[in-house]
Design an enzyme around this catalytic site. Sequence first.
Site, PDB file in Angstrom:
ATOM      1  N   PHE A   1      11.125  28.857 -62.007  1.00 27.95           N
ATOM      2  CA  PHE A   1      11.193  30.086 -62.792  1.00 27.95           C
ATOM      3  C   PHE A   1       9.990  30.947 -62.446  1.00 27.95           C
ATOM      4  CE2 PHE A   1      10.045  32.504 -66.660  1.00 27.95           C
ATOM      5  CZ  PHE A   1      11.181  33.288 -66.744  1.00 27.95           C
TER       6      PHE A   1
ATOM      7  N   ARG B   1      30.251  42.358 -52.462  1.00 28.63           N
ATOM      8  CA  ARG B   1      31.140  43.387 -53.034  1.00 28.63           C
ATOM      9  C   ARG B   1      30.324  44.632 -53.300  1.00 28.63           C
ATOM     10  NH1 ARG B   1      28.728  43.288 -58.077  1.00 28.63           N
ATOM     11  NH2 ARG B   1      28.094  41.223 -58.798  1.00 28.63           N
TER      12      ARG B   1
HETATM   13  P1  ADP Z   1      25.709  44.095 -60.446  1.00 29.65           P
HETATM   14  O1  ADP Z   1      24.617  43.388 -59.722  1.00 29.65           O
HETATM   15  O2  ADP Z   1      26.598  44.959 -59.662  1.00 29.65           O
HETATM   16  O3  ADP Z   1      25.248  44.660 -61.741  1.00 29.65           O
HETATM   17  P2  ADP Z   1      26.772  41.970 -61.941  1.00 29.65           P
HETATM   18  O4  ADP Z   1      26.412  40.619 -61.449  1.00 29.65           O
HETATM   19  O5  ADP Z   1      26.135  42.507 -63.174  1.00 29.65           O
HETATM   20  O6  ADP Z   1      26.630  42.944 -60.735  1.00 29.65           O
HETATM   21  O7  ADP Z   1      28.321  42.007 -62.091  1.00 29.65           O
HETATM   22  C1  ADP Z   1      29.077  43.194 -62.031  1.00 29.65           C
HETATM   23  C2  ADP Z   1      30.215  43.064 -62.972  1.00 29.65           C
HETATM   24  O8  ADP Z   1      30.969  41.938 -62.686  1.00 29.65           O
HETATM   25  C3  ADP Z   1      29.777  42.968 -64.393  1.00 29.65           C
HETATM   26  O9  ADP Z   1      30.700  43.678 -65.127  1.00 29.65           O
HETATM   27  C4  ADP Z   1      29.850  41.483 -64.676  1.00 29.65           C
HETATM   28  O10 ADP Z   1      30.147  41.272 -66.041  1.00 29.65           O
HETATM   29  C5  ADP Z   1      30.959  41.060 -63.783  1.00 29.65           C
HETATM   30  N1  ADP Z   1      30.796  39.722 -63.188  1.00 29.65           N
HETATM   31  C6  ADP Z   1      30.072  39.390 -62.121  1.00 29.65           C
HETATM   32  N2  ADP Z   1      30.198  38.098 -61.810  1.00 29.65           N
HETATM   33  C7  ADP Z   1      31.033  37.580 -62.717  1.00 29.65           C
HETATM   34  C8  ADP Z   1      31.576  36.277 -62.915  1.00 29.65           C
HETATM   35  N3  ADP Z   1      31.295  35.253 -62.153  1.00 29.65           N
HETATM   36  N4  ADP Z   1      32.413  36.116 -63.946  1.00 29.65           N
HETATM   37  C9  ADP Z   1      32.706  37.163 -64.740  1.00 29.65           C
HETATM   38  N5  ADP Z   1      32.242  38.395 -64.587  1.00 29.65           N
HETATM   39  C10 ADP Z   1      31.418  38.618 -63.593  1.00 29.65           C
HETATM   40  P1  ADP Z   2      23.723  36.299 -61.296  1.00 32.70           P
HETATM   41  O1  ADP Z   2      24.604  35.729 -60.235  1.00 32.70           O
HETATM   42  O2  ADP Z   2      24.159  35.965 -62.650  1.00 32.70           O
HETATM   43  O3  ADP Z   2      23.444  37.754 -61.065  1.00 32.70           O
HETATM   44  P2  ADP Z   2      21.025  35.749 -60.306  1.00 32.70           P
HETATM   45  O4  ADP Z   2      20.687  34.514 -59.546  1.00 32.70           O
HETATM   46  O5  ADP Z   2      21.134  37.014 -59.542  1.00 32.70           O
HETATM   47  O6  ADP Z   2      22.356  35.491 -61.130  1.00 32.70           O
HETATM   48  O7  ADP Z   2      19.983  35.933 -61.465  1.00 32.70           O
HETATM   49  C1  ADP Z   2      20.162  36.899 -62.476  1.00 32.70           C
HETATM   50  C2  ADP Z   2      18.804  37.364 -62.987  1.00 32.70           C
HETATM   51  O8  ADP Z   2      18.065  36.251 -63.534  1.00 32.70           O
HETATM   52  C3  ADP Z   2      17.882  37.935 -61.927  1.00 32.70           C
HETATM   53  O9  ADP Z   2      18.132  39.306 -61.726  1.00 32.70           O
HETATM   54  C4  ADP Z   2      16.508  37.666 -62.499  1.00 32.70           C
HETATM   55  O10 ADP Z   2      16.165  38.633 -63.466  1.00 32.70           O
HETATM   56  C5  ADP Z   2      16.699  36.351 -63.199  1.00 32.70           C
HETATM   57  N1  ADP Z   2      16.326  35.216 -62.304  1.00 32.70           N
HETATM   58  C6  ADP Z   2      17.116  34.621 -61.408  1.00 32.70           C
HETATM   59  N2  ADP Z   2      16.458  33.633 -60.745  1.00 32.70           N
HETATM   60  C7  ADP Z   2      15.216  33.617 -61.250  1.00 32.70           C
HETATM   61  C8  ADP Z   2      14.053  32.817 -61.005  1.00 32.70           C
HETATM   62  N3  ADP Z   2      14.046  31.833 -60.106  1.00 32.70           N
HETATM   63  N4  ADP Z   2      12.934  33.079 -61.737  1.00 32.70           N
HETATM   64  C9  ADP Z   2      12.926  34.073 -62.653  1.00 32.70           C
HETATM   65  N5  ADP Z   2      13.983  34.838 -62.936  1.00 32.70           N
HETATM   66  C10 ADP Z   2      15.127  34.639 -62.256  1.00 32.70           C
END
Ligand code: ADP
Ligand code: ADP
Length: 457
Positions: A205, A295
Site C-alpha cells: 500500500f 477501453r
Molecule cells: P475510469 O478509469 O475510466 O474511470 P473505472 O474503472 O472507474 O474507469 O470504470 C469506468 C466505468 O466502468 C465505471 O462506471 C465503473 O463503475 C465501471 N466498471 C469498471 N470496471 C468494472 C467492473 N469490473 N465491474 C463493474 N463495473 C465496472
Molecule cells: P481498479 O481496477 O478498481 O481501477 P486499481 O488497481 O486501478 O483498481 O486501483 C484503484 C485505485 O486504488 C487507484 O487509483 C489508487 O487510488 C488505489 N490504489 C491501487 N493500488 C494501490 C496501491 N498499491 N497503494 C495505494 N493505493 C492504491
Amino acid sequence: MTQPIRKLLVANRGEIAVRIIRAAKALGIPTVAACSEADIDSQAARLADEVHLLGPARADKSYLNIEALLGALQATGANAVHPGYGFLSENAGFAEAVIASGAIFVGPDPDTIRRMGDKAEARRTAQAAGVPVVPGSPGELFDVESALRAAESVGYPLLIKASAGGGGRGIRLAENAAQLSEEFPRSQREAQAAFGNGAVYLERFIGKARHIEVQVLGDGKNAVHLFERECSLQRRRQKIFEEAPSPVLDAQQREALCASAVRLTESLGYKGAGTLEYLYDDVTGEFFFIEMNTRIQVEHPVTELVTGIDLVQAMLRIAGGEPLGLKQSDIRLNGSALQMRLNAEDPARDFFPSPGLVESLAWPQGEGVRVDTHLYEGYRVPPYYDSLLAKLIVHGPDRSTALARARTAVAQTLLTGMASTLSLHAELLQQPWLQTADFHTGTLENWLSARRSGGEA
Ligand code: ADP
Ligand code: ADP
Ligand code: MG
C-alpha cells in the site's frame, strides 16, 4: 482482412453512448443504439439512426446479455460494436463472440483484453517490458499461508487485490498479519462473487501516491502516447476530478513515464485506445504500473482537449483497419484541461444515490467549456445503472485559467430535480490544496471526513 465499419452498434448507455454516436456521425457511420427497456427514451436512442431493444432494465438481461447483443448485430446488419466503458467493454469472451459472428469489436484483440484484464498477469507483462510495478506478490495466491509468507517480503500495510477487479471494487487493506489472515479469505469470496474469479494478489500500500495514467493509441504495429492524466482525487477508489497534464511532472519525468507506457503497449502489439495506470511518488519521482484499461475511459475528454485528438474517432478508424497515421512528434500538449464528474449522488447524505426527474437544466457556456452528457429536461434518470449524469470539462492555456473557467462553469450549471455532486465541485474548487495541486489519492477522502466531523481540512 479488416473491413470498413458500415454500421455501428453502440453496446452501452448514458453519456458514453451519446459520445460514441457523435464520433460515428462525424465519420459518416450510421449507428444503432442497443437499449434496455429503461433507456428507450434516452438521448442515445433519440440520436442514433436506429434503436434495438435488448431486453429488460436489469443489466444482466440487457447491456451484459451477450446473446441479445449478438442478436442485435444480426437483426440490424451492423458490422461493428463499440462497447464503451464498464459493462462488456473488458470482457474477452464478448469480443470473441462478436468476432466469431463476423463483426468488428472496437477494441484490442480478445487475447490482449484477457491478458491485461487479469491484473496479476498484467503486472508480469509490465515487468517483462521493463516497466516497474508496485512491490507485491509474484502472482495470484490461493491460501492464507502463502499470503502470509508473501507478505513478509511485500511489507505492511498492503492491499489484497482481486485479479479480475475493476471500478474501484475488490481491493482491501491489511495493516498487519492478523488482518491479512482475516481479510484474505473474505477477499477471495468477494472476488468470486463479484467477478466470477476468486484469484487475488498482494500489493504494497503506497499511502501518499498520486494516480497518474497514460493514454495510448496503437494500430497493432505502432503505438503512441497522448501524455498523461492526473486522477488522484478519488472517493472509494473512484475518480471524481481529473486533469491533463499532471501538474507535478516535469518534462523529463513525463518523458520517462510516457515512454514506459509506449514500451508496454508496443510489447502487446496493441490495437485501439488504452490507458496504463500508475502510482507516482512525487517525493522520489518513482512510478509504478498498477493496471491497464483496454477501453475508452470516463476521463478521456481532458486528453482530447489538450491534444486536439478525438480518441473515439481514432478507435473507430483503427477498428476499421486504418493505420494510426500519427507520429509521436505530431502530438503536442496544449494547455490544461479539467473534468468534474456530476453523479446522481447526494454529498450531504454520504453520497446516497439520488436519481430522479430532470426538472430544469442549464449547461455552462463560454470559451474552453465542454459538457458530455445524456441529460435533457424532462428526462427521468433510471435507478438501475451507474450514477454518472454529466462531465463538465474545461480547457485553458494554463492550469489557473482552467481552474477559473471551472469555477464559472460550475456556477453556470443548473440542475434541479435531484441532488448531485455539483455542490461538491463548487466547494472543491475553493480548496487551496486543489489550487496548488498539493494532493494524493487519500486527500479527497480525508477532506470529506474532516468536513463531516465539522472541522476544516
Ligand atoms: P475510469 O478509469 O475510466 O474511470 P473505472 O474503472 O472507474 O474507469 O470504470 C469506468 C466505468 O466502468 C465505471 O462506471 C465503473 O463503475 C465501471 N466498471 C469498471 N470496471 C468494472 C467492473 N469490473 N465491474 C463493474 N463495473 C465496472
Ligand atoms: P481498479 O481496477 O478498481 O481501477 P486499481 O488497481 O486501478 O483498481 O486501483 C484503484 C485505485 O486504488 C487507484 O487509483 C489508487 O487510488 C488505489 N490504489 C491501487 N493500488 C494501490 C496501491 N498499491 N497503494 C495505494 N493505493 C492504491
Ligand atoms: Mg484503475
